[in-house]
Design a protein around this motif. Sequence first.
Motif, PDB file in Angstrom:
ATOM      1  N   MET A 195       0.857  -1.027   0.077  1.00  0.00           N
ATOM      2  CA  MET A 195       0.033  -0.164   0.086  1.00  0.00           C
ATOM      3  C   MET A 195       0.907   1.088  -0.107  1.00  0.00           C
ATOM      4  N   CYS A 196       0.549   2.241  -0.852  1.00  0.00           N
ATOM      5  CA  CYS A 196       1.269   3.573  -0.922  1.00  0.00           C
ATOM      6  C   CYS A 196       0.931   4.231   0.416  1.00  0.00           C
ATOM      7  N   ASP A 197       2.264   4.911   0.864  1.00  0.00           N
ATOM      8  CA  ASP A 197       2.344   5.738   2.084  1.00  0.00           C
ATOM      9  C   ASP A 197       1.584   7.278   1.739  1.00  0.00           C
ATOM     10  N   TYR A 198       1.427   7.699   0.488  1.00  0.00           N
ATOM     11  CA  TYR A 198       0.753   9.164   0.249  1.00  0.00           C
ATOM     12  C   TYR A 198      -0.693   8.587   0.064  1.00  0.00           C
ATOM     13  N   CYS A 199      -1.056   7.948  -0.861  1.00  0.00           N
ATOM     14  CA  CYS A 199      -2.716   7.808  -1.113  1.00  0.00           C
ATOM     15  C   CYS A 199      -3.128   6.637  -0.584  1.00  0.00           C
ATOM     16  N   ARG A 200      -2.744   5.729   0.189  1.00  0.00           N
ATOM     17  CA  ARG A 200      -3.138   4.653   0.722  1.00  0.00           C
ATOM     18  C   ARG A 200      -3.899   3.599   0.189  1.00  0.00           C
ATOM     19  N   THR A 201      -3.647   3.437  -1.368  1.00  0.00           N
ATOM     20  CA  THR A 201      -4.253   2.631  -2.258  1.00  0.00           C
ATOM     21  C   THR A 201      -3.225   1.725  -2.904  1.00  0.00           C
ATOM     22  N   SER A 202      -3.571   0.841  -3.477  1.00  0.00           N
ATOM     23  CA  SER A 202      -2.652   0.044  -4.447  1.00  0.00           C
ATOM     24  C   SER A 202      -3.483  -0.769  -5.569  1.00  0.00           C
ATOM     25  N   PRO A 203      -3.018  -0.532  -6.935  1.00  0.00           N
ATOM     26  CA  PRO A 203      -2.278   0.563  -7.453  1.00  0.00           C
ATOM     27  C   PRO A 203      -2.346   1.918  -7.119  1.00  0.00           C
ATOM     28  N   CYS A 204      -1.551   2.704  -7.291  1.00  0.00           N
ATOM     29  CA  CYS A 204      -1.458   4.408  -7.021  1.00  0.00           C
ATOM     30  C   CYS A 204      -2.397   4.972  -8.178  1.00  0.00           C
ATOM     31  N   PRO A 205      -3.289   5.964  -8.020  1.00  0.00           N
ATOM     32  CA  PRO A 205      -4.041   6.436  -9.157  1.00  0.00           C
ATOM     33  C   PRO A 205      -3.120   7.599  -9.691  1.00  0.00           C
ATOM     34  N   PRO A 206      -3.445   8.028 -10.943  1.00  0.00           N
ATOM     35  CA  PRO A 206      -2.570   9.007 -11.605  1.00  0.00           C
ATOM     36  C   PRO A 206      -2.202  10.478 -10.547  1.00  0.00           C
ATOM     37  N   GLY A 207      -3.194  10.851  -9.813  1.00  0.00           N
ATOM     38  CA  GLY A 207      -2.614  12.122  -9.213  1.00  0.00           C
ATOM     39  C   GLY A 207      -1.656  11.821  -8.064  1.00  0.00           C
ATOM     40  N   CYS A 208      -1.333  10.529  -7.806  1.00  0.00           N
ATOM     41  CA  CYS A 208      -0.285  10.205  -6.584  1.00  0.00           C
ATOM     42  C   CYS A 208       1.104  10.602  -7.062  1.00  0.00           C
ATOM     43  N   PRO A 209       2.178  10.881  -6.099  1.00  0.00           N
ATOM     44  CA  PRO A 209       3.520  10.961  -6.535  1.00  0.00           C
ATOM     45  C   PRO A 209       4.226   9.831  -6.811  1.00  0.00           C
ATOM     46  N   ASN A 210       3.491   8.642  -6.402  1.00  0.00           N
ATOM     47  CA  ASN A 210       4.225   7.424  -6.674  1.00  0.00           C
ATOM     48  C   ASN A 210       3.547   6.789  -7.805  1.00  0.00           C
ATOM     49  N   PHE A 211       2.695   7.184  -8.741  1.00  0.00           N
ATOM     50  CA  PHE A 211       2.058   6.849  -9.798  1.00  0.00           C
ATOM     51  C   PHE A 211       3.247   6.397 -10.693  1.00  0.00           C
ATOM     52  N   GLU A 212       2.826   5.219 -11.311  1.00  0.00           N
ATOM     53  CA  GLU A 212       3.805   4.839 -12.477  1.00  0.00           C
ATOM     54  C   GLU A 212       2.995   4.762 -13.746  1.00  0.00           C
ATOM     55  N   GLU A 213       3.428   5.091 -14.886  1.00  0.00           N
ATOM     56  CA  GLU A 213       2.628   4.903 -15.900  1.00  0.00           C
ATOM     57  C   GLU A 213       2.655   3.353 -16.367  1.00  0.00           C
ATOM     58  N   PRO A 214       1.869   2.904 -16.703  1.00  0.00           N
ATOM     59  CA  PRO A 214       1.807   1.388 -16.952  1.00  0.00           C
ATOM     60  C   PRO A 214       2.371   1.280 -18.624  1.00  0.00           C
ATOM     61  N   LYS A 215       3.093   0.136 -18.753  1.00  0.00           N
ATOM     62  CA  LYS A 215       3.936   0.050 -19.747  1.00  0.00           C
ATOM     63  C   LYS A 215       2.957  -0.677 -20.920  1.00  0.00           C
ATOM     64  N   GLY A 216       3.134  -0.370 -22.189  1.00  0.00           N
ATOM     65  CA  GLY A 216       2.306  -0.680 -23.253  1.00  0.00           C
ATOM     66  C   GLY A 216       3.205  -1.959 -24.073  1.00  0.00           C
ATOM     67  N   ILE A 217       2.511  -2.531 -24.909  1.00  0.00           N
ATOM     68  CA  ILE A 217       3.056  -3.700 -25.448  1.00  0.00           C
ATOM     69  C   ILE A 217       3.611  -3.254 -26.753  1.00  0.00           C
ATOM     70  N   ALA A 218       3.980  -1.882 -27.296  1.00  0.00           N
ATOM     71  CA  ALA A 218       4.688  -1.276 -28.061  1.00  0.00           C
ATOM     72  C   ALA A 218       4.479  -0.012 -28.125  1.00  0.00           C
TER      73      ALA A 218
END
Length: 61
Positions: free
Chosen positions: A1-24
């Motif tokens: 669980m994230c220390d900032y937003c208290r969710t997993s995975p982090c939503p786009p507004g969270c500083p710990n948000f990581e953009e998902p990787k695409g297939i191409a």
Amino acid sequence: MCDYCRTSPCPPGCPNFEEPKGIAECKECDRQIYKNEDRYNIPGVGTYCTDCMDEFKILGE
């Protein structure tokens, strides 16, 4: 669980948000293309998103 937003995975507004990787990645605009998105795979050339291919079609007419 994230220390900032208290969710997993982090939503786009969270500083710990990581953009998902695409297939191409689009050869023209470098945008990530995800699994369920339409795309053009041109053998020997590369993969293009639909937005870039639409531009190519307009320019080619």
